[in-house]
Design an enzyme around this catalytic site. Structure first.
Site, mmCIF file in Angstrom:
data_model
loop_
_atom_site.group_PDB
_atom_site.id
_atom_site.type_symbol
_atom_site.label_atom_id
_atom_site.label_comp_id
_atom_site.label_asym_id
_atom_site.label_seq_id
_atom_site.Cartn_x
_atom_site.Cartn_y
_atom_site.Cartn_z
ATOM 1 C CG ASP A 14 -0.359 0.050 2.647
ATOM 2 O OD1 ASP A 14 0.728 0.563 2.699
ATOM 3 O OD2 ASP A 14 -1.033 -0.342 3.471
ATOM 4 C CB ALA A 15 0.038 4.904 -0.458
#
Lengths: 144, 144, 144, 144
Positions: B28-29
């Site tokens: 994920d980010a």
């Protein structure tokens, strides 16, 4: 390839619009929405279109009609980020007795982010191709 | 809560091990593996355990037995990153006539990354609880 | 385990509610929503709560505060199906200077489907624990 | 569209092969692997190809080169099911100074299930297009 539609980047060419907000779970370590996450957005928009037309997908499935994805194409033009509000435009085309295609335009505040095309076929409960319900070939479907 | 197991961080307490490599799509980010991605790792390891025991999940399903997840708990101790090779240890416990629990230890090169517990129940094709097959309660299952 | 909350099944105990519609992509071959798909629902509801409180998660991240998931627990009481409209109730509890917990109730038309708890910690850009912003410990957060 | 490759259904045309086993989490309520799950399979195979070539993706990223997906196309010919062991063939083509394309063939025990094409571009840490490392244009890459 059966892909027959060339998705326009003009939102006026898309009679139906569905809005999604991207999830953090859909981002990746590049800090953008992962490219695989777009396909569920397209699917959610298709489901919303069928609901809007008065023929929800759950009704189709209970009538023994399943819609399978035969082909999918996405062109990623500019990335999506976490918490973006995405407007997906949908346009129907290339309708035959057993299949149809959808063109998609993904925008965030009028900026084009992606275009896409999916090709769909109707199958029965045993997985065999079958005719689409009659309303699929009428103007209500192709001009939502 | 039915959670009855407290997962140990000692790999010697886990009789069965399954290895997965994390995917970029699962990050994920924040630059780490997203917390929701762990549950499919646990599931893949359970499926590998059943195959190892000679009772693959596809066989169970064809016999009309489905295993549902009743509860799931994960403790994220240190993050996983893209391309990490994760060794998942599995240990069975709290077996009843209709349910069982699994404890998990996730390590990367002997460093503990997470622990987890899942609680499972057997259901029939109509979704009603049913007895687990006999081998579930024998030592072969609880001591793989 | 740090899990300190026991989620109630009374919707009156949840001051904030967020609604999601399940996606077909989130179902599995049992015909129900896959258990791993619940965690992104919880996350989407948390993000909506922060936005509702006037402190969107994107703002937190731009200020160098990241919220990590330390633990997650889900109890699956009755399955969710495709196209279900799920109301997620959220309640904050167990707030410390560096962590907080959330309890969740998932309902479809007032029928309880699942309960859950997540435990969160604040970290800085280097991944080290840091204090939560002051408003996290005030009544605005704990009583949305 | 930039898609320039037409993926063959002859496994002899694919110099590199990577194997994945489908997960239960990747199936959907039609009882087959969901069409969005194929894109992570392609990505995992690309990562394996780079590792095989001695230039793992983690190394590229640490050198400030990111590979973005510009376009993706999948043709779903026959469904994949839970626990299928899928052999993905990869072939490189249409290499330019800043982009390349990959063709994919997905088979289960020599039966063709899907074909696909992805188009990739190199970007720097700021998201701007940059030249691919030199080895990308050499025969080692295009003939793994």
């Amino acid at each position: 390839m059966r892909l027959a539609l060339t998705p326009s980047t003009d939102s006026g060419d898309y009679p139906f619009t569905h809005r999604v907000r991207t999830r953090f779970a859909e981002t990746d370590a590049m800090g953008i929405v992962h490219h695989a996450a777009y396909l569920p957005y397209l699917e959610e928009a298709r489901v919303a279109l069928l609901r809007h037309l008065g023929h929800p997908y759950t009704e189709l499935r209970s009538e023994g009609v399943d819609l399978v994805v035969l082909e999918a194409f996405v062109r990623y033009r500019r990335p999506l980020h976490f918490d973006d509000v995405v407007d997906l435009g949908l346009a129907v085309g290339a309708v035959t007795r057993t299949s149809f295609q959808l063109a998609y335009l993904l925008r965030v505040e009028d900026e084009v982010r992606a275009t896409a095309v999916t090709v769909h076929g109707a199958i029965d409960a045993d997985g065999r191709p079958r005719r689409l319900p009659g309303w699929f070939t009428g103007p209500q479907f192709t001009r939502p």
